[in-house]
Write a protein that holds these residues in place. Structure first.
Motif, short mmCIF file in Angstrom:
data_model
loop_
_atom_site.label_atom_id
_atom_site.label_comp_id
_atom_site.label_asym_id
_atom_site.label_seq_id
_atom_site.Cartn_x
_atom_site.Cartn_y
_atom_site.Cartn_z
N VAL A 163 -5.70 20.12 -4.72
CA VAL A 163 -5.50 21.53 -5.03
C VAL A 163 -4.00 21.81 -5.15
N PRO A 164 -3.60 22.75 -6.00
CA PRO A 164 -2.19 23.09 -6.15
C PRO A 164 -1.78 24.18 -5.16
N ASP A 165 -0.48 24.26 -4.92
CA ASP A 165 0.05 25.39 -4.16
C ASP A 165 -0.24 26.69 -4.91
N GLU A 167 -14.15 15.04 4.65
CA GLU A 167 -13.50 15.94 3.71
C GLU A 167 -11.99 15.76 3.77
N VAL A 168 -11.45 15.20 2.71
CA VAL A 168 -10.00 15.00 2.59
C VAL A 168 -9.51 15.78 1.38
N ILE A 169 -8.52 16.62 1.60
CA ILE A 169 -7.95 17.45 0.55
C ILE A 169 -6.46 17.16 0.44
N VAL A 170 -6.00 16.90 -0.76
CA VAL A 170 -4.58 16.67 -1.01
C VAL A 170 -4.03 17.88 -1.73
N VAL A 171 -2.90 18.40 -1.24
CA VAL A 171 -2.22 19.50 -1.91
C VAL A 171 -1.09 18.91 -2.76
N ALA A 172 -1.22 19.04 -4.07
CA ALA A 172 -0.24 18.46 -5.00
C ALA A 172 -0.31 19.20 -6.32
N GLY A 173 0.75 19.14 -7.07
CA GLY A 173 0.76 19.76 -8.38
C GLY A 173 -0.16 19.02 -9.35
N GLU A 174 -0.64 19.75 -10.34
CA GLU A 174 -1.48 19.11 -11.35
C GLU A 174 -0.64 18.13 -12.17
N GLY A 175 -1.29 17.09 -12.64
CA GLY A 175 -0.59 16.07 -13.41
C GLY A 175 -1.26 14.73 -13.19
N GLU A 176 -0.60 13.66 -13.63
CA GLU A 176 -1.18 12.32 -13.57
C GLU A 176 -1.46 11.90 -12.13
N PHE A 177 -0.55 12.24 -11.22
CA PHE A 177 -0.74 11.89 -9.81
C PHE A 177 -2.04 12.49 -9.27
N ALA A 178 -2.27 13.77 -9.52
CA ALA A 178 -3.49 14.43 -9.06
C ALA A 178 -4.73 13.82 -9.71
N ARG A 179 -4.66 13.56 -11.00
CA ARG A 179 -5.81 12.98 -11.69
C ARG A 179 -6.15 11.60 -11.14
N GLU A 180 -5.12 10.81 -10.85
CA GLU A 180 -5.36 9.46 -10.32
C GLU A 180 -6.03 9.52 -8.95
N LEU A 181 -5.60 10.45 -8.10
CA LEU A 181 -6.20 10.58 -6.78
C LEU A 181 -7.67 10.97 -6.88
N ARG A 182 -7.97 11.89 -7.79
CA ARG A 182 -9.37 12.31 -7.96
C ARG A 182 -10.24 11.14 -8.42
N VAL A 183 -9.72 10.37 -9.36
CA VAL A 183 -10.50 9.26 -9.91
C VAL A 183 -10.63 8.14 -8.90
N ARG A 184 -9.53 7.76 -8.26
CA ARG A 184 -9.54 6.60 -7.38
C ARG A 184 -10.30 6.85 -6.09
N TYR A 185 -10.16 8.06 -5.53
CA TYR A 185 -10.73 8.32 -4.22
C TYR A 185 -11.81 9.40 -4.21
N GLU A 203 0.83 -1.21 0.00
CA GLU A 203 0.00 0.00 0.00
C GLU A 203 0.86 1.25 0.00
N ALA A 204 0.59 2.17 -0.94
CA ALA A 204 1.32 3.43 -0.98
C ALA A 204 0.98 4.28 0.25
N PHE A 205 1.96 5.09 0.68
CA PHE A 205 1.71 5.97 1.81
C PHE A 205 0.43 6.78 1.61
N ILE A 206 0.28 7.39 0.42
CA ILE A 206 -0.87 8.26 0.20
C ILE A 206 -2.17 7.48 0.24
N ASP A 207 -2.17 6.23 -0.25
CA ASP A 207 -3.38 5.41 -0.18
C ASP A 207 -3.76 5.15 1.27
N ARG A 208 -2.78 4.81 2.06
CA ARG A 208 -3.05 4.53 3.47
C ARG A 208 -3.53 5.79 4.20
#
Length: 205
Positions: free
Chosen positions: A68-70, A45-63, A29-34
């Motif tokens: 949101v970006p800095d 309400e869970v919010i992840v601060v990360a740059g836009e890109g594949e990582f952000a898109r995957e989090l939105r889809v999976r969870y 299990e990835a840290f972020i998944d856990r």
């Protein structure tokens, strides 16, 4: 009590050779998944601060979490606090860094109780006598103070602590409540990660 969780996952992982520390694993299990799984059991309400890109898109889809970006790109975790806290809709925020594999919602609840009881702006774990600004609970309006500091050219997290009222909770208080104090540990280097991969699991549910 209305709460949110903010996970800072926009760092560059320089001390990990540029690896995205959110994608390091505990077992399979990835840290972020856990972290998202643990935080979602504590708040809706869970919010992840990360740059836009594949990582952000995957989090939105999976969870289905908000990502949101800095707003102050490249200015470190203080900028993540500013962006994440600006996005929450609730008055209290559990703040996690993505390199904390043993995130524990029981510790978050204890910190929230301490914050409310003492009327502080934040409640921080005190591990080894030192305040830990991550895996801590804050009032959401602390994000405004983070923005003011960034406007002044400040980027240190501990500068934020100098500007707000906060209370600490000692590691023995967590242990007395049955919460291992390993929850606040983070993974900064390959050596730290080796310790995690060797199976040092504090048996957090």
């Amino acid at each position: 009590m209305k709460t949110s969780a903010v996970i800072l996952a926009g760092g560059r992982g320089r001390r990990m050779g540029g690896r995205n520390k959110a994608l390091l694993t505990v077992g399979s299990e990835a840290f972020i998944d856990r972290q998202i799984r643990t935080a979602a059991a504590w708040t809706d309400e869970v919010i992840v601060v990360a740059g836009e890109g594949e990582f952000a898109r995957e989090l939105r889809v999976r969870y289905g979490v908000a990502v949101v970006p800095d707003l102050y790109e490249g200015e470190g975790p203080l900028a993540g606090v500013h962006a994440g806290f600006a996005a929450v809709r609730n008055p209290y925020v559990w703040l996690l860094a993505c390199d904390q594999p043993w995130a524990d919602s029981r510790a978050a609840s204890l910190l929230l109780d301490r914050l409310l009881r003492e009327g502080a702006a934040a409640a921080l774990p005190m591990i080894g006598g030192r305040p830990q600004p991550f895996h801590a609970v804050y009032r959401s309006d602390v994000g405004l103070t983070a923005g003011e500091l960034l406007e002044q050219g400040e980027r240190r997290m501990f500068a934020l602590l100098d500007r707000i009222s906060w209370t600490g909770m000692a590691e023995e208080d967590f242990r007395a409540a049955g919460v291992p104090d390993t929850f606040a540990e983070d993974v900064d280097t390959p050596e730290d990660y080796k310790g995690v991969r060797l199976g040092r699991d504090p048996d957090i549910p």
